[in-house]
Design an enzyme around this catalytic site. Structure first.
Site, PDB file in Angstrom:
ATOM      1  N   HIS A 282       0.861 144.232 121.244  1.00  0.00           N
ATOM      2  CA  HIS A 282      -0.471 144.070 121.829  1.00  0.00           C
ATOM      3  C   HIS A 282      -1.042 142.675 121.586  1.00  0.00           C
ATOM      4  CE1 HIS A 282      -4.645 144.845 122.888  1.00  0.00           C
ATOM      5  NE2 HIS A 282      -5.003 144.428 121.686  1.00  0.00           N
TER       6      HIS A 282
ATOM      7  N   HIS B 165      -8.506 139.880 126.779  1.00  0.00           N
ATOM      8  CA  HIS B 165      -7.968 141.226 126.948  1.00  0.00           C
ATOM      9  C   HIS B 165      -7.850 141.673 128.404  1.00  0.00           C
ATOM     10  CE1 HIS B 165      -8.506 141.366 122.662  1.00  0.00           C
ATOM     11  NE2 HIS B 165      -8.062 142.598 122.589  1.00  0.00           N
TER      12      HIS B 165
ATOM     13  N   HIS C  36      -4.293 142.826 128.694  1.00  0.00           N
ATOM     14  CA  HIS C  36      -3.929 144.231 128.893  1.00  0.00           C
ATOM     15  C   HIS C  36      -3.062 144.404 130.134  1.00  0.00           C
ATOM     16  CE1 HIS C  36      -7.268 146.334 126.333  1.00  0.00           C
ATOM     17  NE2 HIS C  36      -6.196 146.034 125.635  1.00  0.00           N
TER      18      HIS C  36
ATOM     19  N   ASN D 157     -13.770 141.264 124.003  1.00  0.00           N
ATOM     20  CA  ASN D 157     -12.776 141.497 125.055  1.00  0.00           C
ATOM     21  C   ASN D 157     -12.138 140.203 125.549  1.00  0.00           C
ATOM     22  OD1 ASN D 157     -13.204 144.311 125.119  1.00  0.00           O
ATOM     23  ND2 ASN D 157     -15.011 144.041 126.396  1.00  0.00           N
TER      24      ASN D 157
ATOM     25  N   GLU E 197      -5.360 138.022 117.466  1.00  0.00           N
ATOM     26  CA  GLU E 197      -6.736 138.521 117.436  1.00  0.00           C
ATOM     27  C   GLU E 197      -7.617 137.632 116.558  1.00  0.00           C
ATOM     28  OE1 GLU E 197      -8.301 140.797 119.070  1.00  0.00           O
ATOM     29  OE2 GLU E 197      -6.746 142.048 119.966  1.00  0.00           O
TER      30      GLU E 197
ATOM     31  N   ARG F 128     -14.011 169.994 116.895  1.00  0.00           N
ATOM     32  CA  ARG F 128     -15.191 169.148 117.134  1.00  0.00           C
ATOM     33  C   ARG F 128     -15.436 168.115 116.038  1.00  0.00           C
ATOM     34  NH1 ARG F 128     -17.554 174.137 119.166  1.00  0.00           N
ATOM     35  NH2 ARG F 128     -17.503 174.085 121.453  1.00  0.00           N
TER      36      ARG F 128
ATOM     37  N   ARG G  91     -21.076 142.909 122.354  1.00  0.00           N
ATOM     38  CA  ARG G  91     -19.769 143.319 121.847  1.00  0.00           C
ATOM     39  C   ARG G  91     -18.660 143.017 122.859  1.00  0.00           C
ATOM     40  NH1 ARG G  91     -17.736 149.025 119.013  1.00  0.00           N
ATOM     41  NH2 ARG G  91     -15.538 148.460 119.061  1.00  0.00           N
TER      42      ARG G  91
ATOM     43  N   LYS H 257     -13.460 152.532 118.055  1.00  0.00           N
ATOM     44  CA  LYS H 257     -12.869 152.916 119.339  1.00  0.00           C
ATOM     45  C   LYS H 257     -11.599 153.709 119.070  1.00  0.00           C
ATOM     46  CE  LYS H 257     -14.424 149.147 122.353  1.00  0.00           C
ATOM     47  NZ  LYS H 257     -13.975 148.013 123.197  1.00  0.00           N
TER      48      LYS H 257
ATOM     49  N   GLU I 222     -20.952 148.812 123.202  1.00  0.00           N
ATOM     50  CA  GLU I 222     -20.394 147.786 124.090  1.00  0.00           C
ATOM     51  C   GLU I 222     -21.163 147.665 125.406  1.00  0.00           C
ATOM     52  OE1 GLU I 222     -15.880 146.273 124.443  1.00  0.00           O
ATOM     53  OE2 GLU I 222     -16.249 148.129 125.534  1.00  0.00           O
TER      54      GLU I 222
ATOM     55  N   LYS J  97     -15.737 140.348 113.551  1.00  0.00           N
ATOM     56  CA  LYS J  97     -15.744 141.512 114.433  1.00  0.00           C
ATOM     57  C   LYS J  97     -16.898 142.441 114.084  1.00  0.00           C
ATOM     58  CE  LYS J  97     -13.310 145.230 116.632  1.00  0.00           C
ATOM     59  NZ  LYS J  97     -12.042 145.906 116.964  1.00  0.00           N
TER      60      LYS J  97
END
Length: 356
Positions: A259, A240, A244, A237, A177, A113, A233, A135, A229, A219
């Protein structure tokens, strides 16, 4: 320099030993473990092991590349921690690019946990992107970052010298980026990034270093305002949604690209959509397209893969009510979130990408 971001402290440009002293003082771990991939094991771990407190730390190494960002890899890390008697008072140091940070952070946050972890990003992409935001996760069933959680490292240590271990493709991956950060935030940042020489055998890393902190601050500004998000935020994206899908398509073909390169190609398409829906100046769209294609090459016949790209985008995490959700811009720093585009517009953007 020190930046506070949510529950993390980002240390930039400090000697590694001094930065890790701050980690030990704050976290007080009973045991320390290190996660690397096959590349950072060779190029970066020897630097890390010069630091007091890390010389004897058990090390687990995973394969390099996105195909190792999986539940199976997380299971191997959990097994490594279990076999070495880690507990919730231990610390995992993730030494690598964004894949290592995402995977290692996910494994640490779910082990018993949650145990503390520290990220030391070794790629430009990880330093300007994955270093901030919390993330964590893995790819699943062919979809990027399909399984994951929000969770922040205690510290992020940005060591500019690690960029010297990278090839040009990895520098370009992070540069993409940074271009995105400029488009959603600052025309001045865009101007400075365009001045970086990328077509030479050796890239001016010192000039690039000066812009890394600015990208991290950009960022961080979005993340601090909207960690989960739900709103602004989503600006991060940009590029993306299509990016993606391109990345997943090329992985399926067995011709993967990094990426950031996929995001760069996605920026071209989503800038065109921004022109169609929000009047982004067409001259700027052409400027972005020229910059991207001259540095990242051209993916042939994107429009002929329209159905596959649409299918992949339909599984994007950002979608709502079964509608593909875009972030678009009307100008530098003028962001439009939660945008829905028609299939005709999306196909037109793919055609524009390959236009002569």
């Amino acid at each position: 320099m020190q930046i506070s971001s949510l529950d993390s402290v980002v240390l930039i440009g400090e000697p590694l030993e001094k930065s890790f002293e701050a980690v030990l003082k704050a976290c007080k771990p009973e045991r320390i473990f290190v996660l690397t991939d096959e590349n950072t094991l060779v190029h970066c771990l020897p630097v890390l092991q010069k630091v007091k407190g890390l010389r004897e730390a058990p090390v687990y190494t995973i394969g390099a590349g996105e195909d190792h960002k999986s539940i199976a890899s997380a299971e191997k890390i959990w097994d490594f921690l279990t076999q070495n008697h880690a507990d919730r008072h231990s610390l995992l140091v993730n030494l690598g690019g964004g894949m290592v940070g995402d995977l290692g952070g996910f494994a640490a946050s779910t082990f018993k946990r949650g145990m503390d972890f520290v990220n030391i990003p070794t790629t430009l992409l990880a330093q300007v992107d994955a270093s901030i935001g919390g993330k964590l996760g893995v790819n699943f069933a062919g979809y990027k970052n399909h399984i994951g959680i929000f969770g922040a490292p205690k510290f992020v240590i940005v060591v500019p010298e690690f960029l010297e271990t990278l090839d040009k493709d990895n520098i370009l991956s992070g540069y993409a980026e940074m271009l995105k950060h400029a488009l959603i935030y600052s025309a001045e940042h865009w101007r400075k990034l365009k001045e970086i020489k990328l077509d030479d055998a050796s890239i001016d890393l010192k000039a690039l270093d000066k812009l890394i902190t600015k990208s991290i601050l950009i960022k961080n500004d979005f993340v601090q305002k909207d960690f989960r998000e739900k709103n602004i935020r989503k600006a991060l994206n940009f590029g993306h949604t299509v990016g993606h899908a391109i990345e997943s398509m090329l992985i399926e073909r067995g011709t993967p690209i990094l990426h950031g390169a996929a995001v760069a190609h996605g920026l071209v398409c989503e800038c065109y959509l921004s022109y169609k829906k929000h009047g982004l100046p067409l001259a700027l769209v052409h400027e972005i397209r020229q910059l991207v294609l001259s540095n990242y090459g051209v993916i042939d016949n994107l429009a002929s893969n329209f159905n596959l790209i649409m299918s992949l985008m339909s599984h994007d995490k950002k979608n709502e009510n079964a509608r593909i959700n875009f972030t678009l811009i009307s100008g530098f720093g003028d962001v439009e979130i939660n945008q829905i585009c028609t299939e005709a517009d999306i196909k037109e953007a793919l055609v524009f990408y390959n236009a002569e």
